[in-house]
Design a protein around this motif. Structure first.
Motif, PDB file in Angstrom:
ATOM      1  N   ARG A 172       0.916  -1.129  -0.246  1.00  0.00           N
ATOM      2  CA  ARG A 172       0.148  -0.110  -0.021  1.00  0.00           C
ATOM      3  C   ARG A 172       0.910   1.278  -0.101  1.00  0.00           C
ATOM      4  O   ARG A 172       1.885   1.255   0.514  1.00  0.00           O
ATOM      5  N   LEU A 173       0.435   2.153  -0.698  1.00  0.00           N
ATOM      6  CA  LEU A 173       1.163   3.573  -0.837  1.00  0.00           C
ATOM      7  C   LEU A 173       0.172   4.758  -0.553  1.00  0.00           C
ATOM      8  O   LEU A 173      -0.759   4.855  -1.352  1.00  0.00           O
ATOM      9  N   TRP A 174       0.456   5.402   0.474  1.00  0.00           N
ATOM     10  CA  TRP A 174      -0.148   6.730   0.593  1.00  0.00           C
ATOM     11  C   TRP A 174       0.754   7.865   0.046  1.00  0.00           C
ATOM     12  O   TRP A 174       1.951   8.003   0.411  1.00  0.00           O
ATOM     13  N   MET A 175       0.256   8.760  -0.740  1.00  0.00           N
ATOM     14  CA  MET A 175       0.685   9.724  -1.141  1.00  0.00           C
ATOM     15  C   MET A 175      -0.017  11.154  -0.814  1.00  0.00           C
ATOM     16  O   MET A 175      -1.407  11.142  -0.978  1.00  0.00           O
ATOM     17  N   ASN A 176       0.640  12.160  -0.512  1.00  0.00           N
ATOM     18  CA  ASN A 176      -0.275  13.454  -0.588  1.00  0.00           C
ATOM     19  C   ASN A 176      -0.668  14.278  -1.647  1.00  0.00           C
ATOM     20  O   ASN A 176      -1.181  15.563  -1.643  1.00  0.00           O
ATOM     21  N   SER A 177      -0.317  13.668  -2.606  1.00  0.00           N
ATOM     22  CA  SER A 177      -0.701  14.297  -4.115  1.00  0.00           C
ATOM     23  C   SER A 177      -0.892  12.816  -5.072  1.00  0.00           C
ATOM     24  O   SER A 177      -0.365  12.044  -4.902  1.00  0.00           O
ATOM     25  N   SER A 178      -1.893  13.434  -5.907  1.00  0.00           N
ATOM     26  CA  SER A 178      -2.393  12.565  -6.941  1.00  0.00           C
ATOM     27  C   SER A 178      -1.384  12.799  -8.480  1.00  0.00           C
ATOM     28  O   SER A 178      -1.608  12.396  -9.187  1.00  0.00           O
ATOM     29  N   ALA A 179      -0.602  13.811  -8.348  1.00  0.00           N
ATOM     30  CA  ALA A 179       0.081  14.470  -9.570  1.00  0.00           C
ATOM     31  C   ALA A 179       1.108  13.097  -9.798  1.00  0.00           C
ATOM     32  O   ALA A 179       1.556  12.139  -9.094  1.00  0.00           O
ATOM     33  N   GLU A 180       1.498  13.071 -11.244  1.00  0.00           N
ATOM     34  CA  GLU A 180       2.189  11.940 -11.829  1.00  0.00           C
ATOM     35  C   GLU A 180       3.754  12.366 -10.880  1.00  0.00           C
ATOM     36  O   GLU A 180       4.198  13.459 -10.893  1.00  0.00           O
ATOM     37  N   SER A 181       4.475  11.393 -10.625  1.00  0.00           N
ATOM     38  CA  SER A 181       5.676  11.238 -10.070  1.00  0.00           C
ATOM     39  C   SER A 181       6.436  10.203 -10.288  1.00  0.00           C
ATOM     40  O   SER A 181       5.854   9.033 -11.011  1.00  0.00           O
ATOM     41  N   VAL A 182       7.813  10.079 -10.472  1.00  0.00           N
ATOM     42  CA  VAL A 182       8.846   9.202 -10.649  1.00  0.00           C
ATOM     43  C   VAL A 182       9.565   8.622  -9.347  1.00  0.00           C
ATOM     44  O   VAL A 182       9.973   9.760  -8.824  1.00  0.00           O
ATOM     45  N   ARG A 183       9.496   7.625  -8.968  1.00  0.00           N
ATOM     46  CA  ARG A 183      10.233   7.350  -7.630  1.00  0.00           C
ATOM     47  C   ARG A 183      11.723   6.858  -8.204  1.00  0.00           C
ATOM     48  O   ARG A 183      11.832   6.194  -9.088  1.00  0.00           O
ATOM     49  N   VAL A 184      12.746   7.485  -7.527  1.00  0.00           N
ATOM     50  CA  VAL A 184      14.058   7.286  -7.743  1.00  0.00           C
ATOM     51  C   VAL A 184      14.802   6.491  -6.209  1.00  0.00           C
ATOM     52  O   VAL A 184      14.464   6.756  -5.333  1.00  0.00           O
ATOM     53  N   ARG A 185      15.764   5.679  -6.706  1.00  0.00           N
ATOM     54  CA  ARG A 185      16.407   5.408  -5.454  1.00  0.00           C
ATOM     55  C   ARG A 185      18.091   5.619  -5.826  1.00  0.00           C
ATOM     56  O   ARG A 185      18.430   5.628  -6.797  1.00  0.00           O
TER      57      ARG A 185
END
Length: 141
Positions: free
Chosen positions: A24-37
């Motif tokens: 499960r992932l909760w985000m404070n925005s529904s805007a498109e994003s890319v996760r990086v590591r």
């Protein structure tokens, strides 16, 4: 003559925060994003810049494995070794909020996704009760 630094030319975007627990992932925005590591801040700066070049209109969020506790001593006592390709934070919730705010303020990334190292209900509660309000307070200054 005006000299523009990379951070000065970036459009300030709202801080993004996500909390990942299991699948499960909760985000404070529904805007498109890319996760990086990245394993450290220097590598993160390079990876984020590469992603920003390829997707300039997309928010970048960094994964930060976090082991938080009410005191740094408690967090350090619970920490083992960490070998991976993800930033690893051990300390207090306020310190974690500071790291995320710094990453955002420097224009490295728009925010972070925090998968707690332990799916400990107390750590998840600290994220919601301390980290989130602390970030709101820092961003409103």
């Amino acid at each position: 003559m005006t000299v523009m630094t990379p951070c000065a030319t970036l459009r300030r975007r709202p801080l993004r925060l996500g909390i990942s627990v299991g699948d499960r992932l909760w985000m404070n925005s529904s805007a498109e994003s890319v996760r990086v590591r990245a394993a450290d801040l220097r590598a993160l700066t390079r990876v984020a810049a590469d992603v920003r070049d390829e997707y300039p209109e997309t928010d970048i969020v960094v994964d930060i494995d976090a082991l938080i506790a009410p005191s740094a001593h408690e967090a350090m006592s619970a920490a083992g070794s960490h070998h991976g390709d993800t930033l690893f934070y051990v300390g207090t919730p306020t310190g974690l909020a500071g790291l995320i705010a710094d990453i955002h303020s420097l224009g490295i990334a728009e925010g972070a996704v925090i998968p707690p190292v332990r799916n400990d209900p107390d750590a998840i509660e600290l994220l919601h009760q301390v980290v989130v309000p602390e970030l709101h307070a820092r961003m409103s200054r």
